[in-house]
Design a protein around this motif. Structure first.
Motif, PDB file in Angstrom:
ATOM      1  N   PHE A 179      -2.011  -9.512  -0.275  1.00  0.00           N
ATOM      2  CA  PHE A 179      -1.893  -9.919   1.119  1.00  0.00           C
ATOM      3  C   PHE A 179      -3.023  -9.231   1.884  1.00  0.00           C
ATOM      4  N   ASN A 180      -4.074  -9.969   2.176  1.00  0.00           N
ATOM      5  CA  ASN A 180      -5.285  -9.392   2.746  1.00  0.00           C
ATOM      6  C   ASN A 180      -5.373  -9.634   4.252  1.00  0.00           C
TER       7      ASN A 180
ATOM      8  N   SER B  88       0.142  -9.133   7.952  1.00  0.00           N
ATOM      9  CA  SER B  88       1.175  -9.490   6.973  1.00  0.00           C
ATOM     10  C   SER B  88       2.341  -8.508   7.023  1.00  0.00           C
ATOM     11  N   PHE B  89       2.047  -7.259   7.289  1.00  0.00           N
ATOM     12  CA  PHE B  89       3.071  -6.215   7.343  1.00  0.00           C
ATOM     13  C   PHE B  89       2.885  -5.393   8.623  1.00  0.00           C
ATOM     14  N   PRO B  90       3.249  -5.947   9.775  1.00  0.00           N
ATOM     15  CA  PRO B  90       2.984  -5.261  11.046  1.00  0.00           C
ATOM     16  C   PRO B  90       3.914  -4.080  11.346  1.00  0.00           C
ATOM     17  N   THR B  91       5.100  -4.064  10.722  1.00  0.00           N
ATOM     18  CA  THR B  91       6.056  -2.983  10.993  1.00  0.00           C
ATOM     19  C   THR B  91       6.698  -2.516   9.694  1.00  0.00           C
ATOM     20  N   LYS B  92       7.272  -1.339   9.738  1.00  0.00           N
ATOM     21  CA  LYS B  92       8.007  -0.822   8.581  1.00  0.00           C
ATOM     22  C   LYS B  92       9.209  -1.708   8.268  1.00  0.00           C
ATOM     23  N   GLY B  93       9.872  -2.193   9.315  1.00  0.00           N
ATOM     24  CA  GLY B  93      11.039  -3.048   9.113  1.00  0.00           C
ATOM     25  C   GLY B  93      10.700  -4.319   8.366  1.00  0.00           C
ATOM     26  N   TYR B  94       9.578  -4.927   8.711  1.00  0.00           N
ATOM     27  CA  TYR B  94       9.166  -6.144   8.021  1.00  0.00           C
ATOM     28  C   TYR B  94       8.844  -5.834   6.569  1.00  0.00           C
ATOM     29  N   MET B  95       8.154  -4.733   6.338  1.00  0.00           N
ATOM     30  CA  MET B  95       7.789  -4.369   4.970  1.00  0.00           C
ATOM     31  C   MET B  95       9.031  -4.043   4.142  1.00  0.00           C
ATOM     32  N   GLU B  96      10.013  -3.379   4.755  1.00  0.00           N
ATOM     33  CA  GLU B  96      11.246  -3.069   4.038  1.00  0.00           C
ATOM     34  C   GLU B  96      12.021  -4.342   3.717  1.00  0.00           C
ATOM     35  N   ALA B  97      12.082  -5.274   4.648  1.00  0.00           N
ATOM     36  CA  ALA B  97      12.773  -6.541   4.407  1.00  0.00           C
ATOM     37  C   ALA B  97      12.106  -7.308   3.266  1.00  0.00           C
ATOM     38  N   PHE B  98      10.780  -7.277   3.223  1.00  0.00           N
ATOM     39  CA  PHE B  98      10.046  -7.943   2.145  1.00  0.00           C
ATOM     40  C   PHE B  98      10.379  -7.303   0.793  1.00  0.00           C
TER      41      PHE B  98
ATOM     42  N   ARG C 253      -1.615  -1.287   8.922  1.00  0.00           N
ATOM     43  CA  ARG C 253      -2.255  -0.332   9.824  1.00  0.00           C
ATOM     44  C   ARG C 253      -2.320   1.050   9.170  1.00  0.00           C
ATOM     45  N   ALA C 254      -3.351   1.779   9.464  1.00  0.00           N
ATOM     46  CA  ALA C 254      -3.546   3.096   8.852  1.00  0.00           C
ATOM     47  C   ALA C 254      -2.448   4.079   9.228  1.00  0.00           C
ATOM     48  N   ASN C 255      -1.842   3.909  10.391  1.00  0.00           N
ATOM     49  CA  ASN C 255      -0.819   4.864  10.833  1.00  0.00           C
ATOM     50  C   ASN C 255       0.606   4.365  10.627  1.00  0.00           C
ATOM     51  N   LEU C 256       0.796   3.305   9.843  1.00  0.00           N
ATOM     52  CA  LEU C 256       2.140   2.763   9.644  1.00  0.00           C
ATOM     53  C   LEU C 256       3.051   3.772   8.946  1.00  0.00           C
ATOM     54  N   PHE C 257       2.549   4.461   7.966  1.00  0.00           N
ATOM     55  CA  PHE C 257       3.318   5.482   7.247  1.00  0.00           C
ATOM     56  C   PHE C 257       2.677   6.830   7.540  1.00  0.00           C
ATOM     57  N   SER C 258       3.267   7.550   8.457  1.00  0.00           N
ATOM     58  CA  SER C 258       2.596   8.762   8.911  1.00  0.00           C
ATOM     59  C   SER C 258       3.463  10.022   8.830  1.00  0.00           C
ATOM     60  N   SER C 259       4.664   9.916   8.278  1.00  0.00           N
ATOM     61  CA  SER C 259       5.495  11.116   8.201  1.00  0.00           C
ATOM     62  C   SER C 259       6.214  11.200   6.858  1.00  0.00           C
ATOM     63  N   ALA C 260       6.715  12.370   6.570  1.00  0.00           N
ATOM     64  CA  ALA C 260       7.451  12.584   5.323  1.00  0.00           C
ATOM     65  C   ALA C 260       8.732  11.755   5.276  1.00  0.00           C
ATOM     66  N   LYS C 261       9.242  11.342   6.443  1.00  0.00           N
ATOM     67  CA  LYS C 261      10.451  10.522   6.495  1.00  0.00           C
ATOM     68  C   LYS C 261      10.229   9.142   5.863  1.00  0.00           C
ATOM     69  N   ASP C 262       8.972   8.741   5.706  1.00  0.00           N
ATOM     70  CA  ASP C 262       8.652   7.428   5.148  1.00  0.00           C
ATOM     71  C   ASP C 262       8.705   7.399   3.622  1.00  0.00           C
ATOM     72  N   LEU C 263       8.898   8.551   2.997  1.00  0.00           N
ATOM     73  CA  LEU C 263       8.829   8.630   1.537  1.00  0.00           C
ATOM     74  C   LEU C 263       9.855   7.736   0.847  1.00  0.00           C
ATOM     75  N   SER C 264      11.082   7.685   1.326  1.00  0.00           N
ATOM     76  CA  SER C 264      12.098   6.844   0.668  1.00  0.00           C
ATOM     77  C   SER C 264      11.737   5.362   0.788  1.00  0.00           C
ATOM     78  N   LEU C 265      11.185   4.951   1.915  1.00  0.00           N
ATOM     79  CA  LEU C 265      10.754   3.554   2.064  1.00  0.00           C
ATOM     80  C   LEU C 265       9.585   3.263   1.133  1.00  0.00           C
TER      81      LEU C 265
ATOM     82  N   GLY D 106      -0.452  -0.787  -4.324  1.00  0.00           N
ATOM     83  CA  GLY D 106      -1.398  -0.140  -3.423  1.00  0.00           C
ATOM     84  C   GLY D 106      -1.468  -0.803  -2.066  1.00  0.00           C
ATOM     85  N   PHE D 107      -2.106  -0.101  -1.147  1.00  0.00           N
ATOM     86  CA  PHE D 107      -2.322  -0.612   0.216  1.00  0.00           C
ATOM     87  C   PHE D 107      -3.794  -0.514   0.561  1.00  0.00           C
ATOM     88  N   GLY D 108      -4.230  -1.460   1.346  1.00  0.00           N
ATOM     89  CA  GLY D 108      -5.500  -1.358   2.031  1.00  0.00           C
ATOM     90  C   GLY D 108      -5.148  -1.038   3.471  1.00  0.00           C
TER      91      GLY D 108
END
Length: 71
Positions: A10-11, A15-25, A43-55, A66-68
């Motif tokens: 997905f270039n 395609s993945f504007p929010t964490k919620g959308y990415m989790e639903a996918f 976005r470069a700052n979508l995953f910016s904390s340790a709380k995002d590890l489980s997602l 991987g992510f671009g």
């Protein structure tokens, strides 16, 4: 004749504007037991904390390899 797809890229950072959308996918891939590898751009700052590890682990389990990043 049949064809199979085992990789999708997905270039587009929209395609993945929010964490919620990415989790639903990821949830849908796991629920449907789909087996393919994928990469996405986000976005470069979508995953910016340790709380995002489980997602991120769930996303990896769904086949993400991987992510671009975009700014």
């Amino acid at each position: 004749m049949s064809a199979a797809c085992n990789y999708i890229f997905f270039n587009d950072d929209l395609s993945f504007p929010t964490k919620g959308y990415m989790e639903a996918f990821a949830d849908r891939i796991l629920t449907e037991h789909l087996k393919f590898f994928w990469m996405g751009t986000c976005r470069a700052n979508l995953f910016s904390s340790a709380k995002d590890l489980s997602l991120l682990k769930k996303i990896r389990k769904s086949g993400c390899i991987g992510f671009g990043y975009s700014l």
